[in-house]
Structure formats: C-alpha cells, structure tokens
Design an enzyme around this catalytic site. Structure first.
Site, PDB file in Angstrom:
ATOM      1  N   ASP A  82      31.132  25.567  43.080  1.00 18.86           N
ATOM      2  CA  ASP A  82      29.977  24.702  42.809  1.00 18.86           C
ATOM      3  C   ASP A  82      28.754  25.549  42.453  1.00 18.86           C
ATOM      4  OD1 ASP A  82      31.350  22.241  43.940  1.00 18.86           O
ATOM      5  OD2 ASP A  82      31.308  23.539  45.692  1.00 18.86           O
TER       6      ASP A  82
ATOM      7  N   GLU B 247      37.633  26.493  39.399  1.00 20.31           N
ATOM      8  CA  GLU B 247      37.067  26.087  38.112  1.00 20.31           C
ATOM      9  C   GLU B 247      36.419  27.246  37.358  1.00 20.31           C
ATOM     10  OE1 GLU B 247      35.348  22.317  37.780  1.00 20.31           O
ATOM     11  OE2 GLU B 247      33.925  22.876  36.208  1.00 20.31           O
TER      12      GLU B 247
HETATM   13  O1  TRH Z   1      35.687  29.512  44.905  1.00 15.89           O
HETATM   14  P1  TRH Z   1      36.528  28.533  44.197  1.00 15.89           P
HETATM   15  O2  TRH Z   1      37.784  28.190  44.844  1.00 15.89           O
HETATM   16  O3  TRH Z   1      35.679  27.228  43.954  1.00 15.89           O
HETATM   17  C1  TRH Z   1      36.214  25.939  44.016  1.00 15.89           C
HETATM   18  C2  TRH Z   1      36.448  25.315  42.697  1.00 15.89           C
HETATM   19  O4  TRH Z   1      35.302  25.323  41.900  1.00 15.89           O
HETATM   20  C3  TRH Z   1      36.915  23.892  42.896  1.00 15.89           C
HETATM   21  O5  TRH Z   1      37.118  23.256  41.671  1.00 15.89           O
HETATM   22  C4  TRH Z   1      35.896  23.145  43.670  1.00 15.89           C
HETATM   23  O6  TRH Z   1      36.322  21.867  43.906  1.00 15.89           O
HETATM   24  C5  TRH Z   1      35.659  23.874  44.956  1.00 15.89           C
HETATM   25  O7  TRH Z   1      35.267  25.200  44.707  1.00 15.89           O
HETATM   26  C6  TRH Z   1      34.598  23.180  45.733  1.00 15.89           C
HETATM   27  O8  TRH Z   1      36.880  29.094  42.731  1.00 15.89           O
HETATM   28  P2  TRH Z   1      35.987  29.229  41.420  1.00 15.89           P
HETATM   29  O9  TRH Z   1      35.660  27.900  40.858  1.00 15.89           O
HETATM   30  O10 TRH Z   1      36.687  30.148  40.554  1.00 15.89           O
HETATM   31  O11 TRH Z   1      34.633  29.900  41.887  1.00 15.89           O
HETATM   32  C7  TRH Z   1      34.569  31.230  42.280  1.00 15.89           C
HETATM   33  C8  TRH Z   1      33.234  31.828  41.847  1.00 15.89           C
HETATM   34  O12 TRH Z   1      33.067  33.084  42.450  1.00 15.89           O
HETATM   35  C9  TRH Z   1      33.143  32.057  40.355  1.00 15.89           C
HETATM   36  O13 TRH Z   1      31.815  31.837  39.924  1.00 15.89           O
HETATM   37  C10 TRH Z   1      33.486  33.524  40.193  1.00 15.89           C
HETATM   38  C11 TRH Z   1      32.848  34.080  41.428  1.00 15.89           C
HETATM   39  N1  TRH Z   1      33.362  35.345  41.937  1.00 15.89           N
HETATM   40  C12 TRH Z   1      32.507  36.418  42.001  1.00 15.89           C
HETATM   41  O14 TRH Z   1      31.324  36.309  41.571  1.00 15.89           O
HETATM   42  N2  TRH Z   1      32.955  37.583  42.527  1.00 15.89           N
HETATM   43  C13 TRH Z   1      34.213  37.738  42.990  1.00 15.89           C
HETATM   44  O15 TRH Z   1      34.575  38.840  43.463  1.00 15.89           O
HETATM   45  C14 TRH Z   1      35.116  36.624  42.886  1.00 15.89           C
HETATM   46  C15 TRH Z   1      36.527  36.754  43.347  1.00 15.89           C
HETATM   47  C16 TRH Z   1      34.640  35.446  42.370  1.00 15.89           C
END
Ligand code: TRH
Length: 385
Positions: A21, A276
């Site tokens: 989010d 996402e």
């Molecule tokens: O963390 P998530 O599992 O987030 C989820 C999804 O958005 C899902 O659809 C939603 O319903 C839920 O949250 C509430 O995975 P996502 O979406 O990939 O988000 C991870 C974020 O973290 C993304 O912006 C990339 C960032 N990130 C970093 O900045 N550094 C890191 O080392 C990693 C692994 C990720």
C-alpha cells in the site's frame, strides 16, 4: 505537457498489511509531484511501517516534506481538501474531510488494486454516485490494457535501467553498496536470483532445484530472515549474511530502499516477486520473473494469477507458455514437492529472457498510471451531482 488545472492532490494511504500500500502510494506521490509539478500531500495512518519505504520519515513529526511531497499523519478535522483526492485501495476517507470535499467540489478517485482480469476494463473510470452525499466517487483501476488505468512507471525508469545494465561501473558500485562478499567476477558468471515471497511459496522445491543446478547460483533475499531463514538448515554460514551449500550461495539482505530493490531486480537473471508493487517492478526489469499473488480466500489469488498469465503469455508459443504457467502454479502451491516446473524454468532462462523483454517493451509503450490519472482528473467536469 500543459500544466494541469487541478494543482492540489491529496492521497490517502491506509496501511493494511505489508509494504504494498505504502510502496505504491509513495511512488505515485513522488511521480505526481516531480513529473507533473503537482502539489501533493500524502496522508499515512502508520508512520512506523511507512518508514521501511520512506526511511527519512520522522515519526515524531506530524507533517514533513520529503522529495517534494508533503507527508502528513492521518488528517486532523479541519484540513482543507485538495482539488483531487485519491483514496488508495478503497480506503475510507475521514467523514468531516469528505463533507468538506462536497462543499468545495473536490474530485474523488478511488485507486484500486492491480488485476489483469478482463472485467477491470468494464469498471475502470466509472462513476459511483453516493446515496447520502452530493459527490461522485470515480473508480480508477490500474491494469495492462488500454481500457484500464495503466501501470506505475516513472518517466525515465526504462532508460535508467538500460544505462545501469550497460555499465559495469554502476553494477560494481551497486554490489559494493549491498556489501556482497563474493567477488564481482564470480557474480558475473553465476545465475543471480532475487527472492521476495510470502511464506506459503514453494520455497523448499526452489532450494532443491537450485541445489541440483550445475551452474553457480546466487540467491538474494531482501527482507532478511523472514523470507527463507527457516529452510536453510543444512546451509553453512560463510559470513554473518552469507550461507552456502554446494553451488548455491544465499545472500541475506536487509530491506533495501525502493531504488536499490529496483537495481537488484535489474541485475538478476530471475526474480521472484509478490503482491503488487514488486510485481510491477519485476515487469519493468525486463527479466524473467515468477509472481506470487497476495493470498486471498477461495483461491481468488489463483484466479488473478491465471488471468495475468493468460494475458502475459498470449504472444508466445506453447512451450514458453507452459514453462511460465507451471512455474507460477508450482510456486504458489507449497503442497507441491516436485521440482519439475522450477527446474524447467531455470533451464530455459535465456528464451524466457527474450520473451520478458518483448512483453516489457510492449507494456512500456502504454501511457503510465500517473499520466492517465492526471488526464482523467483534468477531463472530469467540476459539477455538483
Ligand atoms: O509487501 P507486499 O506483500 O504488499 C502487499 C501487496 O501490495 C498486496 O497486494 C496488498 O494487498 C498487501 O500488501 C496489503 O508486496 P509488494 O506489493 O510487492 O510491496 C512491497 C514493497 O516493498 C514494494 O514497494 C517494493 C518494496 N521493497 C523495498 O523497497 N525493498 C525491499 O528490499 C523489498 C523486498 C521490497
């Protein structure tokens, strides 16, 4: 591009779970401020989680400006609403704020979750009049097709990626910044894989697959222990953050900045992503990837995955299609212990790479989500409903 009339934007982010989010909201806020010269305020309900994505965020401050975005904790009652108000992922807006939006004719946009399902096009950009309020909520769906709101993609992202991939100096500096102990020359010759997943992923099968590989493998797991720690029992610690078994070296990384995470996806030969935002970033990396959707009841997430795969593999042959579909199904099903699908995936990385490039290039030709949002808001009439 002409300067938008509606200059003031408020984005509301309620952090439900994990980092998606805030990850999406932060990217979008920065892009609207930087690339569209808009005055953006980002309201966040949980500064502590948000600090993972916005490390400069000071949780002691109610309001602060970072990267041209005014970040505020969930608004006090008498905040004046902006011209355009985005409720990210269907989050409820504060009642008093909503009442003021009605009075000053703000535009109200509900930014939805990303899905490749075909119904998205029918619901995108559709108004939803409110029974008890003189305001209309507009539905805005991100998506992969022209009839959706598109995907978040910064203006120079693909060009920056290409410069990075063409520059040995930049790549060396990147690995050094991550404090990777392995010599860069050795990294160049290994299969590099990034791993970001939910615990339900078929991680054991992945490790068994990698252990059977004849080629050296470097597995990078940002987020450190929560991703993989529990299944590395027979790996030997080489350093505090590096473990090894045969040809496989596992690098436990801290949670990276969004920019460093992008670079990791660009630098790897295969990326496992989830949710996402990391999913979209893996697409822009142009490298083969396996996406694990956020787990939902009644296997809804598997339907979402199948919809995505149907769209994503529509321009390839049966062979590539079946490799990608099988790998995704296997990865999202921890009950499956066989390594067939993942072994096939690893063996076919070069043909998958060519197809990933083709798909990324095609998607990158579409207008990005921020641009579509600005266009959409500019073309909505400012009338009382
Ligand atoms: O963390 P998530 O599992 O987030 C989820 C999804 O958005 C899902 O659809 C939603 O319903 C839920 O949250 C509430 O995975 P996502 O979406 O990939 O988000 C991870 C974020 O973290 C993304 O912006 C990339 C960032 N990130 C970093 O900045 N550094 C890191 O080392 C990693 C692994 C990720």
């Amino acid at each position: 591009m002409r300067q938008p009339h509606r200059q003031h934007w408020d984005i509301f982010c309620k952090i439900v779970d994990n980092f998606g989010d805030i990850g999406v909201c932060w990217r979008l806020s920065q892009q609207l401020a930087k690339e569209h010269s808009l005055a953006v305020r980002l309201f966040i309900d949980d500064f502590i989680t948000a600090q993972k994505i916005i490390p400069d965020l000071d949780s002691a401050l109610h309001t602060q400006t970072i990267q041209g975005v005014v970040i505020t904790s969930w608004p006090s009652l008498n905040t004046t609403p902006a011209d355009v108000v985005i409720g990210a992922f269907s989050c409820e807006l504060p009642d008093s704020y909503l009442q003021q939006m009605v009075r000053q004719l703000s535009i109200w946009i509900n930014l939805e979750y990303l899905s490749a399902e075909t119904w998205v096009g029918d619901f995108h950009a559709k108004p939803s009049p409110q029974p008890t309020l003189a305001i209309t909520k507009q539905y805005f769906f991100p998506g992969f097709k022209d009839d959706t709101g598109g995907l978040i993609r910064e203006r120079h992202l693909i060009a920056e990626r290409d410069v990075f991939l063409a520059s040995k100096t930049q790549q060396t500096a990147f690995w050094q910044a991550l404090d990777i102990s392995k010599p860069i020359e050795e990294l160049e010759n290994s299969i590099k894989i990034s791993l970001f997943c939910y615990p339900q992923a078929n991680r054991r099968a992945l490790l068994s697959t990698l252990e059977a590989s004849k080629q050296a493998i470097d597995l990078f797991t940002p987020l450190n222990s929560t991703t993989i720690d529990d299944i590395l029992i027979d790996f030997a610690a080489e350093t505090e953050r590096t473990l090894r078994k045969g040809n496989v070296t596992v690098h436990l990384l801290p949670f990276l900045s969004q920019s460093h995470y992008d670079h990791l996806l660009w630098a790897c030969d295969l990326n496992f992503v989830r949710g996402e935002d990391s999913w979209i970033r893996a697409i822009w990396a142009g490298k083969p990837f396996v996406w694990q959707p956020y787990i939902q009841t009644e296997q809804t997430h598997i339907k979402k995955m199948q919809a995505f795969l149907a769209m994503y593999t529509s321009a390839t042959n049966d062979e590539i299609k079946s490799i990608l579909v099988d790998a995704h199904l296997s990865w999202s099903n921890a009950q499956r212990t066989d390594t067939t699908a993942l072994t096939r995936l690893i063996k076919n990385l070069s043909s998958l790479f060519a197809y990933s490039q083709q798909q990324t290039n095609a998607l990158a030709c579409q207008p990005d989500l921020a641009t579509k949002l600005v266009f959409f808001s500019e073309n909505l009439p400012k009338i009382k409903v």
